[in-house]
Design a protein around this motif. Structure first.
Motif, mmCIF file in Angstrom:
data_model
loop_
_atom_site.group_PDB
_atom_site.id
_atom_site.type_symbol
_atom_site.label_atom_id
_atom_site.label_comp_id
_atom_site.label_asym_id
_atom_site.label_seq_id
_atom_site.Cartn_x
_atom_site.Cartn_y
_atom_site.Cartn_z
ATOM 1 N N PRO A 154 0.694 -1.307 0.074
ATOM 2 C CA PRO A 154 -0.030 0.012 -0.047
ATOM 3 C C PRO A 154 0.778 1.335 0.018
ATOM 4 O O PRO A 154 1.029 1.891 0.968
ATOM 5 N N GLY A 155 1.524 1.461 -1.129
ATOM 6 C CA GLY A 155 2.431 2.852 -1.281
ATOM 7 C C GLY A 155 1.646 4.088 -1.450
ATOM 8 O O GLY A 155 0.646 4.187 -1.993
ATOM 9 N N ALA A 156 2.027 5.173 -0.816
ATOM 10 C CA ALA A 156 1.471 6.550 -0.819
ATOM 11 C C ALA A 156 2.038 7.021 -2.209
ATOM 12 O O ALA A 156 1.162 8.203 -2.474
ATOM 13 N N LEU B 213 7.406 0.983 -4.366
ATOM 14 C CA LEU B 213 8.641 0.278 -4.820
ATOM 15 C C LEU B 213 9.415 -0.073 -3.433
ATOM 16 O O LEU B 213 9.804 -1.341 -3.373
ATOM 17 N N TYR B 214 9.566 0.862 -2.479
ATOM 18 C CA TYR B 214 10.142 0.652 -1.067
ATOM 19 C C TYR B 214 9.458 -0.580 -0.383
ATOM 20 O O TYR B 214 10.237 -1.756 -0.179
#
Length: 109
Positions: free
Chosen positions: A13-15, A21-22
């Protein structure tokens, strides 16, 4: 998607793109020239550096998943899309054969 159905939440769940990617690298580990030659090459061409992370076993991320589920999800989450199994190959994994009862073909008495 399979992991998200099992956990009922997003797996990565990237912001932002960089955050996503992290989070992917936190699970899969940092891609290398061996695991995704083209992706590493493209990242270098635009000056992007993947975060240096060892990865986390999917069995720790999704502890209630069966060994068969972990096996198929791991194969479907390889960094290199060309190394991932095709749909016909994927359905041959043991996960999709659990509880499968095969009947003899008609006329094979």
């Amino acid at each position: 998607m399979m992991a998200e159905l099992m956990t009922l939440r997003p797996l990565f769940p990237g912001a932002s793109e960089a955050d996503e990617l992290y989070k992917i690298a936190a699970v899969l580990g940092t891609p290398t020239a061996e695991s995704w030659k083209e992706g590493v090459k493209q990242a270098a061409a635009i000056g992007y550096r993947f975060p240096r992370l060892p990865g986390t076993p999917l069995s720790k991320v999704i502890p209630h998943a069966s060994e068969e589920a972990i096996q198929v999800m791991s194969a479907m989450m390889l960094w290199d899309p060309n190394a991932r199994p095709t749909c016909p190959t994927t359905i041959q994994f043991p996960f999709f054969r659990i509880g499968l009862t095969l009947r003899a073909p008609l006329g094979s008495d």
